[in-house]
Design a protein around this motif. Structure first.
Motif, PDB file in Angstrom:
ATOM      1  N   ASN A   6      32.510  54.945  37.897  1.00  0.00           N
ATOM      2  CA  ASN A   6      31.279  53.707  37.789  1.00  0.00           C
ATOM      3  C   ASN A   6      31.768  53.065  39.224  1.00  0.00           C
ATOM      4  O   ASN A   6      32.883  51.750  38.388  1.00  0.00           O
ATOM      5  CB  ASN A   6      30.286  54.099  37.164  1.00  0.00           C
ATOM      6  CG  ASN A   6      29.739  54.988  36.919  1.00  0.00           C
ATOM      7  OD1 ASN A   6      29.823  56.480  37.433  1.00  0.00           O
ATOM      8  ND2 ASN A   6      29.399  55.751  35.864  1.00  0.00           N
ATOM      9  N   PRO A   7      31.451  51.589  39.754  1.00  0.00           N
ATOM     10  CA  PRO A   7      31.465  50.270  39.776  1.00  0.00           C
ATOM     11  C   PRO A   7      31.316  49.794  38.869  1.00  0.00           C
ATOM     12  O   PRO A   7      30.200  49.681  38.127  1.00  0.00           O
ATOM     13  CB  PRO A   7      30.414  50.296  40.620  1.00  0.00           C
ATOM     14  CG  PRO A   7      29.442  51.588  41.385  1.00  0.00           C
ATOM     15  CD  PRO A   7      30.476  52.491  40.420  1.00  0.00           C
ATOM     16  N   ALA A  35      34.945  43.593  38.412  1.00  0.00           N
ATOM     17  CA  ALA A  35      36.115  43.478  39.133  1.00  0.00           C
ATOM     18  C   ALA A  35      35.320  42.224  40.152  1.00  0.00           C
ATOM     19  O   ALA A  35      36.202  41.747  41.049  1.00  0.00           O
ATOM     20  CB  ALA A  35      36.335  45.141  39.938  1.00  0.00           C
ATOM     21  N   CYS A  36      34.784  42.947  41.524  1.00  0.00           N
ATOM     22  CA  CYS A  36      33.666  41.878  42.163  1.00  0.00           C
ATOM     23  C   CYS A  36      34.099  40.402  42.282  1.00  0.00           C
ATOM     24  O   CYS A  36      34.625  39.518  43.001  1.00  0.00           O
ATOM     25  CB  CYS A  36      32.722  42.049  42.836  1.00  0.00           C
ATOM     26  SG  CYS A  36      32.386  44.065  43.523  1.00  0.00           S
ATOM     27  N   ARG A  37      33.023  40.309  40.778  1.00  0.00           N
ATOM     28  CA  ARG A  37      33.377  38.975  40.289  1.00  0.00           C
ATOM     29  C   ARG A  37      34.859  38.359  39.986  1.00  0.00           C
ATOM     30  O   ARG A  37      34.442  36.909  40.814  1.00  0.00           O
ATOM     31  CB  ARG A  37      32.868  38.958  38.974  1.00  0.00           C
ATOM     32  CG  ARG A  37      32.167  37.147  38.522  1.00  0.00           C
ATOM     33  CD  ARG A  37      32.229  36.800  37.178  1.00  0.00           C
ATOM     34  NE  ARG A  37      32.923  36.975  36.634  1.00  0.00           N
ATOM     35  CZ  ARG A  37      34.286  36.775  36.358  1.00  0.00           C
ATOM     36  NH1 ARG A  37      34.301  35.262  36.935  1.00  0.00           N
ATOM     37  NH2 ARG A  37      35.239  36.648  34.950  1.00  0.00           N
ATOM     38  N   LYS A  38      35.742  38.785  39.818  1.00  0.00           N
ATOM     39  CA  LYS A  38      37.151  37.974  39.104  1.00  0.00           C
ATOM     40  C   LYS A  38      37.671  38.225  40.403  1.00  0.00           C
ATOM     41  O   LYS A  38      38.490  36.668  41.376  1.00  0.00           O
ATOM     42  CB  LYS A  38      38.128  39.400  38.765  1.00  0.00           C
ATOM     43  CG  LYS A  38      37.479  39.555  37.167  1.00  0.00           C
ATOM     44  CD  LYS A  38      37.992  37.958  36.216  1.00  0.00           C
ATOM     45  CE  LYS A  38      38.181  37.977  34.983  1.00  0.00           C
ATOM     46  NZ  LYS A  38      39.456  37.167  34.372  1.00  0.00           N
TER      47      LYS A  38
END
Length: 317
Positions: free
Chosen positions: A295-296, A300-303
């Motif tokens: 799942n998303p 990962a996006c924050r990093k």
């Protein structure tokens, strides 16, 4: 080409400058494999103003940016080749340049695949038949500037470079884990002129298949239409192809050598060819590797945004 002197940023210049630095500092006594994956001819449509101004005669905003981005990439490739020549690497170099999909013709995409059908995110020829070329001093003189019609899939560059490096392309760890073997074929005999026939006779799509002169597509296939020589135009000022072709599970059948624009569905008039294509497609699907991808993961996006300046990177502690 002109030197790239603009302030580096994650989406424009840092990667090409890094590539040139790798070449300039590389130990000439050891081989060099350099993979450069530019993000420039892609959304978001961004390019230094000096390139954008070259195409001020184009009224459509997205098309103007797309032309400018391609021009930028052309200069980047030119600077990389210059760096190779300055180090006297060129005569022993194979450089392969290939798109990974057809141009995006949906609104905001900026591309045009005329006269091919469809575009990026579809399996029509406009989505899967792409621009590519090979160059470098390693290409024999008699093959330079020649057009080669054989099929080449992106995966084939792996086996090609392995063959040139004298490396076995087989993945023993994958085989031990009972994964399907690699689908990669050595294209050097064709590129070098040793054999003018491509070893690849089939190109699996998802879902669909090209086999020899024929192509089968199944299900509801989006972007089932065409752009014009000038696109967007007054017929379709906002861009995008909304048509969908309903091929069903039996499939639509095309002879892409005689009908490269995919206008004539042969499914009803060539039932034996269709049956054979259905069987070949089923065989390919039996070995397709489609693992559970999870799942998303917001971390990962924050990093990427907060820690890596817009690039993907490790995100698990």
């Amino acid at each position: 080409p002109p030197s790239l002197i603009f302030p580096p940023s994650p989406t424009t210049l840092s990667l090409p400058l890094f590539s040139a630095q790798v070449i300039s500092s590389h130990d000439a006594s050891t081989p060099l494999f350099l993979y450069y994956a530019p993000h420039i001819v892609h959304t978001p449509l961004q390019v230094p103003d000096v390139y954008l101004k070259r195409y001020s005669m184009i009224d459509d905003h997205d098309r103007q940016y797309y032309h400018a981005m391609v021009a930028f990439l052309d200069d980047v490739i030119g600077n990389i080749t210059t760096a190779l020549k300055e180090r006297n690497f060129w005569n022993n170099t194979l450089i392969a340049v290939s798109a990974d999909n057809g141009g995006p013709v949906y609104p905001g995409g900026g591309a045009n695949n005329f006269p091919q059908k469809g575009g990026k995110m579809s399996n029509w020829q406009g989505g899967v038949r792409v621009n590519a070329f090979a160059s470098g001093g390693l290409i024999p003189q008699g093959m330079r500037g020649k057009k080669v019609d054989g099929y080449v899939a992106l995966a084939d560059w792996y086996a090609t470079f392995c063959a040139l490096a004298g490396v076995d392309p087989q993945d023993e760890r994958a085989a031990a884990a009972h994964l399907p073997p690699i689908d990669s074929l050595n294209m050097w005999p064709m590129l070098s002129g040793e054999n003018m026939t491509s070893p690849r006779v089939e190109v699996p799509l998802s879902p669909g298949l090209i086999s020899g002169d024929y192509k089968i597509l199944v299900g509801d296939v989006a972007q089932a239409g065409y752009t014009g020589p000038h696109y967007p135009n007054t017929t379709n000022p906002n861009g995008g192809i909304k048509a969908v072709q309903h091929c069903g599970q039996g499939g639509c059948l095309f002879n892409i050598k005689e009908d490269p624009e995919e206008r004539n569905d042969l499914a009803k008039t060539m039932p034996e060819v269709l049956k054979n294509m259905q069987a070949r497609l089923e065989a390919w699907e039996d070995t397709a590797f489609n693992p559970e991808r999870g799942n998303p993961w917001p971390e990962a996006c924050r990093k990427a945004i907060e820690d890596y300046g817009g690039f993907w990177g490790p995100f698990l502690e």
